[in-house]
Design a protein around this motif. Structure first.
Motif, PDB file in Angstrom:
ATOM      1  N   ARG A 145       0.834  -1.211   0.000  1.00 47.17           N
ATOM      2  CA  ARG A 145       0.000   0.000   0.000  1.00 47.17           C
ATOM      3  C   ARG A 145       0.862   1.251   0.000  1.00 47.17           C
ATOM      4  NH1 ARG A 145      -4.349   1.947   4.670  1.00 47.17           N
ATOM      5  NH2 ARG A 145      -5.343   3.580   3.398  1.00 47.17           N
ATOM      6  N   SER A 149      -0.608   3.448  -3.190  1.00 52.55           N
ATOM      7  CA  SER A 149      -1.611   3.851  -2.203  1.00 52.55           C
ATOM      8  C   SER A 149      -3.031   3.838  -2.738  1.00 52.55           C
ATOM      9  CB  SER A 149      -1.288   5.251  -1.669  1.00 52.55           C
ATOM     10  OG  SER A 149      -1.296   6.191  -2.731  1.00 52.55           O
ATOM     11  N   GLU A 150      -3.193   3.930  -4.065  1.00 50.49           N
ATOM     12  CA  GLU A 150      -4.533   3.935  -4.657  1.00 50.49           C
ATOM     13  C   GLU A 150      -4.780   2.697  -5.502  1.00 50.49           C
ATOM     14  OE1 GLU A 150      -5.458   7.562  -6.625  1.00 50.49           O
ATOM     15  OE2 GLU A 150      -5.269   8.773  -4.812  1.00 50.49           O
ATOM     16  N   ASN A 151      -3.967   1.683  -5.325  1.00 48.78           N
ATOM     17  CA  ASN A 151      -4.162   0.429  -6.047  1.00 48.78           C
ATOM     18  C   ASN A 151      -5.287  -0.355  -5.366  1.00 48.78           C
ATOM     19  OD1 ASN A 151      -3.752  -2.524  -6.628  1.00 48.78           O
ATOM     20  ND2 ASN A 151      -2.116  -1.692  -7.910  1.00 48.78           N
ATOM     21  N   LEU A 152      -6.396  -0.538  -6.065  1.00 52.37           N
ATOM     22  CA  LEU A 152      -7.568  -1.148  -5.449  1.00 52.37           C
ATOM     23  C   LEU A 152      -7.333  -2.607  -5.077  1.00 52.37           C
ATOM     24  CD1 LEU A 152     -10.542   0.356  -7.492  1.00 52.37           C
ATOM     25  CD2 LEU A 152      -9.483   1.170  -5.388  1.00 52.37           C
ATOM     26  N   THR A 177     -11.800   4.322   2.227  1.00 52.30           N
ATOM     27  CA  THR A 177     -10.762   4.853   1.336  1.00 52.30           C
ATOM     28  C   THR A 177     -11.033   4.441  -0.107  1.00 52.30           C
ATOM     29  OG1 THR A 177      -9.105   4.771   3.114  1.00 52.30           O
ATOM     30  CG2 THR A 177      -8.287   4.870   0.845  1.00 52.30           C
ATOM     31  N   ILE A 178     -11.423   3.184  -0.297  1.00 49.82           N
ATOM     32  CA  ILE A 178     -11.738   2.700  -1.650  1.00 49.82           C
ATOM     33  C   ILE A 178     -12.875   3.504  -2.255  1.00 49.82           C
ATOM     34  CG2 ILE A 178     -12.642   0.729  -2.953  1.00 49.82           C
ATOM     35  CD1 ILE A 178     -11.121  -1.087  -0.977  1.00 49.82           C
ATOM     36  N   ASN A 180     -13.665   6.525  -1.547  1.00 48.82           N
ATOM     37  CA  ASN A 180     -13.171   7.865  -1.880  1.00 48.82           C
ATOM     38  C   ASN A 180     -12.455   7.859  -3.232  1.00 48.82           C
ATOM     39  OD1 ASN A 180     -14.126   9.082   0.460  1.00 48.82           O
ATOM     40  ND2 ASN A 180     -12.256   8.642   1.611  1.00 48.82           N
ATOM     41  N   ILE A 181     -11.795   6.748  -3.542  1.00 48.00           N
ATOM     42  CA  ILE A 181     -11.101   6.626  -4.826  1.00 48.00           C
ATOM     43  C   ILE A 181     -12.089   6.298  -5.938  1.00 48.00           C
ATOM     44  CG2 ILE A 181      -9.364   5.289  -6.104  1.00 48.00           C
ATOM     45  CD1 ILE A 181      -7.987   4.791  -3.369  1.00 48.00           C
ATOM     46  N   ASP A 182     -12.985   5.359  -5.651  1.00 51.58           N
ATOM     47  CA  ASP A 182     -13.972   4.910  -6.642  1.00 51.58           C
ATOM     48  C   ASP A 182     -15.337   4.870  -5.964  1.00 51.58           C
ATOM     49  OD1 ASP A 182     -15.492   3.709  -8.575  1.00 51.58           O
ATOM     50  OD2 ASP A 182     -14.504   1.757  -8.487  1.00 51.58           O
TER      51      ASP A 182
END
Length: 446
Positions: A145, A149-152, A177-178, A180-182
């Motif tokens: 991570r 850091s943004e790797n799902l 967090t996921i 927030n990204i997607d």
């Protein structure tokens, strides 16, 4: 090419020397304010050109050297990358063959060459989790991570580690967090929703479900939204704020007339207040709108507490009139007669049911009991013989129509599969009537 350059340089020098011989004039070359050197024009030109050529040659040599070094490094990098990819493929092949220890050896070799190889860190963590070493799984996935850091894939893997190790709060934070990204990630929605359900955080579940329903626009998800809204009222019961509860459940009924739970709660509030008429009115309306059998059980208990069996019987008869094709209502009426020792009425009901389900053991047992009460011993014996291998259950729970889960009390959401309003009382099909596993879903409490 270098030979050509030297040839032309030599040619140029010879020409310039020849011109210098023909042109002996000199010029004054000032190197500093006090230093002067006389030098022939031809030699000055030759020197200047020589210096220029030297600089140019140095630049070309430096450029070629730098290019060659870069190509050497790139070649080494590609070679190393090819070896890593080969090891990684071998590791994946070992995983597919369930040779996890061999896979770990390949992956560990990769980390010796590239400690930050993200895919390898991800796979090692998954192997550790599979082996039950959740602490190591978290360590590897945490390192992954830090790199991505943004790797799902990494985030889901780490959240799974936390979830399985019981660190639900940390897992939930990653699911947030996921999102927030997607913000359309269904898997993260569902896991975070499950966390809120486990924690009983119904307000948060309701807020999350609103976003999820806006994404899915599914009627079932709209009903789940109402379920969370229903559950969020639970703290109000301890506060005994009945007026607020009445408003809350009334709003839910207006929002979804087919949702049984708010009718039940609203009716019980009126019953506690002593308004028996309004309570029954609410329950009857709930049964009319939903057809849920739990309303019959509630009104059954209500009238038995009031010692008014006639109204209880009327409730069942109205249900039979409304749903003539559903035998369960007839069965419940017969059970009501049976409990009240209204033997002749119960006999009429169960004799009729046995004609429809001759292989249904519990019907045979109850009918045998009724014949015995009437002294019809031979007929009772015949009925008992038909159900000799069947043990009548003491407590028959509600059963989920989706997964078969059983509960002693009716609940709006199955605790096993999470489906809404699937808990009911079922009669088995005629060709499966003799199966004990199906018999247990037929009746509820005596």
């Amino acid at each position: 090419m270098i030979h050509r350059i030297f040839f032309w340089i030599l040619f140029f020098v010879v020409v310039m020397l020849y011109l210098s011989h023909l042109n002996p004039e000199t010029v004054q070359l000032h190197l500093t304010s006090g230093t002067v050197f006389p030098i022939s024009m031809s030699l000055l030109i030759i020197s200047s050109m020589g210096a220029g050529v030297f600089v140019m040659m140095t630049a070309v040599v430096f450029r070629d050297a730098r290019k060659g070094f870069a190509e050497w490094r790139e070649k080494g990098r590609l070679k190393k990358k090819a070896k890593i990819m080969d090891l990684y493929r071998q590791g994946i092949d070992d995983l597919l063959s369930r040779k996890r220890e061999d896979a770990l050896k390949h992956f560990q070799k990769i980390l010796e060459w590239d400690p930050n190889h993200l895919d390898t860190l991800l796979r090692i963590g998954e192997v550790c989790r599979y082996n039950g070493n959740l602490k190591e799984a978290v360590r590897y996935h945490t390192k992954a991570r830090a790199i991505g850091s943004e790797n799902l894939s990494v985030l889901f893997a780490l959240s799974k580690d936390y979830w399985q190790s019981g660190q639900m709060i940390e897992a939930a934070e990653i699911y947030r967090t996921i999102l927030n990204i997607d913000n359309r990630n269904v898997a993260a929605f569902l896991k975070l929703r499950e966390f809120y359900e486990r924690e009983g955080a119904w307000d948060k579940a309701y807020a999350l479900q609103k976003d999820y329903w806006n994404l899915k626009k599914d009627p079932e998800e709209k009903k789940r939204l109402h379920y969370y809204q229903f559950m969020s009222a639970e703290p109000l019961h301890s506060e005994k704020d009945r007026e607020r509860l009445i408003r809350h459940y009334s709003e839910l009924i207006r929002a979804d007339r087919t949702f049984a739970a708010p009718y039940l709660k609203l009716g019980k509030i009126y019953e506690l207040q002593g308004d028996q008429k309004e309570a029954v009115k609410i329950w009857k309306k709930g049964f009319k709108e939903t057809g849920a059998l739990v309303f019959l059980e509630v009104m059954d208990g209500h009238y038995r507490r009031l010692e008014d069996p006639a109204k209880g019987i009327q409730v069942y008869k109205e249900a039979i009139d409304r749903y003539p094709e559903n035998p369960v209502f007839k069965f419940l009426l017969g059970k009501f007669y049976y409990r009240l020792e209204m033997v002749d009425d119960a006999l009429d009901v169960f004799e009729s049911l046995v004609q429809e389900w001759p292989g249904f053991p519990i019907l045979r047992q109850i009918l045998g009991d009724l014949y015995h009460k009437r002294g019809r011993t031979e007929e009772a014996f015949l009925e008992y013989r038909e159900s000799v291998n069947f043990i009548r259950p003491v407590l028959i729970p509600y059963s989920c129509t989706h997964c078969g889960n059983q509960q002693a009390e009716w609940i709006p959401c199955c605790k096993r599969c999470g489906k809404l309003e699937t808990m009911t009382i079922q009669l088995p099909a005629a060709d499966k009537a003799a199966l004990p596993s199906r018999i247990a879903t037929v009746i509820h409490h005596d």
